[in-house]
Design a protein around this motif. Sequence first.
Motif, PDB file in Angstrom:
ATOM      1  N   VAL A  77      29.729   3.278 -18.377  1.00 32.79           N
ATOM      2  CA  VAL A  77      28.327   2.948 -18.544  1.00 32.79           C
ATOM      3  C   VAL A  77      28.082   2.702 -20.023  1.00 32.79           C
ATOM      4  CG1 VAL A  77      27.569   5.358 -18.745  1.00 32.79           C
ATOM      5  CG2 VAL A  77      25.946   3.619 -18.014  1.00 32.79           C
ATOM      6  N   ALA A  78      27.437   1.584 -20.332  1.00 33.31           N
ATOM      7  CA  ALA A  78      27.135   1.243 -21.725  1.00 33.31           C
ATOM      8  C   ALA A  78      26.003   2.124 -22.231  1.00 33.31           C
ATOM      9  CB  ALA A  78      26.751  -0.224 -21.835  1.00 33.31           C
ATOM     10  N   THR A  79      26.111   2.578 -23.462  1.00 33.35           N
ATOM     11  CA  THR A  79      25.073   3.414 -24.061  1.00 33.35           C
ATOM     12  C   THR A  79      24.255   2.601 -25.064  1.00 33.35           C
ATOM     13  OG1 THR A  79      26.707   4.187 -25.693  1.00 33.35           O
ATOM     14  CG2 THR A  79      26.351   5.569 -23.748  1.00 33.35           C
ATOM     15  N   GLY A  80      23.088   3.150 -25.389  1.00 33.64           N
ATOM     16  CA  GLY A  80      22.269   2.514 -26.405  1.00 33.64           C
ATOM     17  C   GLY A  80      21.114   1.697 -25.883  1.00 33.64           C
ATOM     18  N   THR A  81      20.978   1.587 -24.550  1.00 28.13           N
ATOM     19  CA  THR A  81      19.831   0.867 -23.991  1.00 28.13           C
ATOM     20  C   THR A  81      18.884   1.855 -23.319  1.00 28.13           C
ATOM     21  OG1 THR A  81      21.123   0.376 -21.992  1.00 28.13           O
ATOM     22  CG2 THR A  81      21.058  -1.313 -23.713  1.00 28.13           C
ATOM     23  N   MET A  82      19.306   2.385 -22.171  1.00 25.95           N
ATOM     24  CA  MET A  82      18.467   3.374 -21.498  1.00 25.95           C
ATOM     25  C   MET A  82      19.128   4.741 -21.429  1.00 25.95           C
ATOM     26  SD  MET A  82      20.180   3.886 -18.400  1.00 25.95           S
ATOM     27  CE  MET A  82      18.950   4.517 -17.300  1.00 25.95           C
ATOM     28  N   ILE A  83      20.371   4.816 -21.868  1.00 26.43           N
ATOM     29  CA  ILE A  83      21.111   6.076 -21.809  1.00 26.43           C
ATOM     30  C   ILE A  83      21.986   6.226 -23.040  1.00 26.43           C
ATOM     31  CG2 ILE A  83      22.991   5.011 -20.484  1.00 26.43           C
ATOM     32  CD1 ILE A  83      23.307   7.662 -18.999  1.00 26.43           C
ATOM     33  N   ASP A  84      22.055   7.433 -23.564  1.00 24.79           N
ATOM     34  CA  ASP A  84      22.968   7.803 -24.646  1.00 24.79           C
ATOM     35  C   ASP A  84      23.809   8.982 -24.180  1.00 24.79           C
ATOM     36  OD1 ASP A  84      21.920   5.876 -26.303  1.00 24.79           O
ATOM     37  OD2 ASP A  84      21.154   7.262 -27.813  1.00 24.79           O
ATOM     38  N   TRP A 121      33.271  17.070 -23.499  1.00 26.58           N
ATOM     39  CA  TRP A 121      32.099  17.052 -22.638  1.00 26.58           C
ATOM     40  C   TRP A 121      31.139  15.964 -23.104  1.00 26.58           C
ATOM     41  CZ3 TRP A 121      30.025  22.154 -20.305  1.00 26.58           C
ATOM     42  CH2 TRP A 121      31.087  23.013 -20.000  1.00 26.58           C
ATOM     43  N   LEU A 122      30.402  15.390 -22.154  1.00 26.51           N
ATOM     44  CA  LEU A 122      29.392  14.390 -22.461  1.00 26.51           C
ATOM     45  C   LEU A 122      28.036  14.876 -21.949  1.00 26.51           C
ATOM     46  CD1 LEU A 122      31.363  11.243 -21.242  1.00 26.51           C
ATOM     47  CD2 LEU A 122      30.888  11.801 -23.639  1.00 26.51           C
ATOM     48  N   PHE A 123      27.056  14.979 -22.844  1.00 23.51           N
ATOM     49  CA  PHE A 123      25.686  15.334 -22.483  1.00 23.51           C
ATOM     50  C   PHE A 123      24.871  14.050 -22.464  1.00 23.51           C
ATOM     51  CE2 PHE A 123      27.546  19.231 -23.806  1.00 23.51           C
ATOM     52  CZ  PHE A 123      26.847  20.255 -23.189  1.00 23.51           C
ATOM     53  N   LEU A 124      24.373  13.667 -21.296  1.00 23.87           N
ATOM     54  CA  LEU A 124      23.640  12.418 -21.145  1.00 23.87           C
ATOM     55  C   LEU A 124      22.164  12.623 -21.451  1.00 23.87           C
ATOM     56  CD1 LEU A 124      25.229  11.046 -17.839  1.00 23.87           C
ATOM     57  CD2 LEU A 124      26.073  10.894 -20.192  1.00 23.87           C
ATOM     58  N   THR A 125      21.580  11.672 -22.190  1.00 22.86           N
ATOM     59  CA  THR A 125      20.180  11.755 -22.598  1.00 22.86           C
ATOM     60  C   THR A 125      19.544  10.362 -22.558  1.00 22.86           C
ATOM     61  OG1 THR A 125      20.433  11.275 -24.975  1.00 22.86           O
ATOM     62  CG2 THR A 125      20.905  13.537 -24.262  1.00 22.86           C
ATOM     63  N   THR A 126      18.236  10.329 -22.813  1.00 23.82           N
ATOM     64  CA  THR A 126      17.587   9.044 -23.054  1.00 23.82           C
ATOM     65  C   THR A 126      18.127   8.482 -24.371  1.00 23.82           C
ATOM     66  OG1 THR A 126      15.771  10.191 -24.174  1.00 23.82           O
ATOM     67  CG2 THR A 126      15.469   9.674 -21.837  1.00 23.82           C
ATOM     68  N   SER A 127      17.922   7.197 -24.590  1.00 19.50           N
ATOM     69  CA  SER A 127      18.411   6.566 -25.814  1.00 19.50           C
ATOM     70  C   SER A 127      17.524   6.919 -27.004  1.00 19.50           C
ATOM     71  CB  SER A 127      18.467   5.054 -25.649  1.00 19.50           C
ATOM     72  OG  SER A 127      19.501   4.685 -24.771  1.00 19.50           O
ATOM     73  N   THR A 128      18.143   6.920 -28.169  1.00 20.55           N
ATOM     74  CA  THR A 128      17.433   7.217 -29.403  1.00 20.55           C
ATOM     75  C   THR A 128      18.085   6.438 -30.539  1.00 20.55           C
ATOM     76  OG1 THR A 128      16.654   9.007 -30.866  1.00 20.55           O
ATOM     77  CG2 THR A 128      18.867   9.220 -29.933  1.00 20.55           C
ATOM     78  N   GLY A 155      25.811   5.765 -28.857  1.00 18.52           N
ATOM     79  CA  GLY A 155      24.556   5.037 -28.802  1.00 18.52           C
ATOM     80  C   GLY A 155      24.825   3.565 -28.640  1.00 18.52           C
ATOM     81  N   GLU A 156      24.070   2.738 -29.328  1.00 15.05           N
ATOM     82  CA  GLU A 156      24.226   1.288 -29.214  1.00 15.05           C
ATOM     83  C   GLU A 156      25.642   0.864 -29.590  1.00 15.05           C
ATOM     84  OE1 GLU A 156      22.080  -2.842 -30.792  1.00 15.05           O
ATOM     85  OE2 GLU A 156      21.444  -0.882 -31.550  1.00 15.05           O
ATOM     86  N   GLY A 157      26.236   0.015 -28.768  1.00 12.42           N
ATOM     87  CA  GLY A 157      27.569  -0.498 -29.045  1.00 12.42           C
ATOM     88  C   GLY A 157      28.700   0.355 -28.524  1.00 12.42           C
ATOM     89  N   SER A 158      28.369   1.399 -27.771  1.00 15.24           N
ATOM     90  CA  SER A 158      29.409   2.278 -27.251  1.00 15.24           C
ATOM     91  C   SER A 158      29.312   2.358 -25.732  1.00 15.24           C
ATOM     92  CB  SER A 158      29.283   3.673 -27.872  1.00 15.24           C
ATOM     93  OG  SER A 158      30.402   4.487 -27.524  1.00 15.24           O
ATOM     94  N   TYR A 159      30.170   3.166 -25.149  1.00 14.21           N
ATOM     95  CA  TYR A 159      30.205   3.346 -23.698  1.00 14.21           C
ATOM     96  C   TYR A 159      30.901   4.672 -23.408  1.00 14.21           C
ATOM     97  CZ  TYR A 159      34.841   1.534 -24.749  1.00 14.21           C
ATOM     98  OH  TYR A 159      36.070   1.343 -25.332  1.00 14.21           O
ATOM     99  N   VAL A 160      30.686   5.187 -22.198  1.00 12.00           N
ATOM    100  CA  VAL A 160      31.333   6.434 -21.785  1.00 12.00           C
ATOM    101  C   VAL A 160      31.792   6.304 -20.336  1.00 12.00           C
ATOM    102  CG1 VAL A 160      30.051   7.918 -23.374  1.00 12.00           C
ATOM    103  CG2 VAL A 160      29.109   7.459 -21.093  1.00 12.00           C
ATOM    104  N   PRO A 161      32.839   7.058 -19.959  1.00  8.71           N
ATOM    105  CA  PRO A 161      33.288   7.037 -18.562  1.00  8.71           C
ATOM    106  C   PRO A 161      32.448   7.989 -17.720  1.00  8.71           C
ATOM    107  CG  PRO A 161      34.707   8.480 -19.833  1.00  8.71           C
ATOM    108  CD  PRO A 161      33.724   7.866 -20.808  1.00  8.71           C
TER     109      PRO A 161
END
Length: 213
Positions: free
Chosen positions: A84-91, A124-131, A148-154
């Motif tokens: 999932v790409a981060t930096g839009t609706m999820i970080d 560990w990955l803690f999922l949050t809203t984007s900031t 954040g923007e420009g990254s991704y996580v499994p």
Amino acid sequence: MLDTEWPDSWRGAFRIELRAEAIGLAWRGWPVLPGTYPGAGDDTESGSAWTRPVPVHEDWHQRIGAHPQQVAAWFTGRPHSLLVATGTMIDAIEVDDQLGRRAATLLRATGHPAPIVAMPNGRWLFLTTSTDRVPSVLATNENVRWHGEGSYVPLPPTPFEHGVVHWRVKPEIWGWRLPAAGAVHEVLVRALLGEAADHVTAQPVFVAGSSAA
């Protein structure tokens, strides 16, 4: 790990599970991407051998927000890793096992633990809203990484070296609401500084209307 020696029936079932999860997340608006997987070798557009999940497509930035039907097509026929790409609706904030356990305990004490992903490498990955920022104490810590923007996580059930990515706290438990980034960052800072769970006062962690459904 997605063992290439598994019987075809097992690999087929795993591929179906990955596809179902990817489609379900895409319908909820999560920016799903297909990732590389064990046994694929160089058989990806990026030409990279699999060591850990990375996007299959070099232009993955332009593919963020793809329609669920496109996501379904990506995951048809191959057991692509679920990214999932981060930096839009999820970080996501990535931490080591020790900090992850302390922070999870503190989050439980608030009464609103955040969605948490655990990877077989002990991270560990803690999922949050984007900031657009994180506290300096987190940003400068070598054991903490902000996605954040420009990254991704499994996301589960993505295969990983020595195991499979899994949920420690599933997002559906909390109605698919993403916790406010600042609230989770504050808890991570407290955990980093060694605060005990019995010192935490229960407080709201989720942002009203922040459902990813």
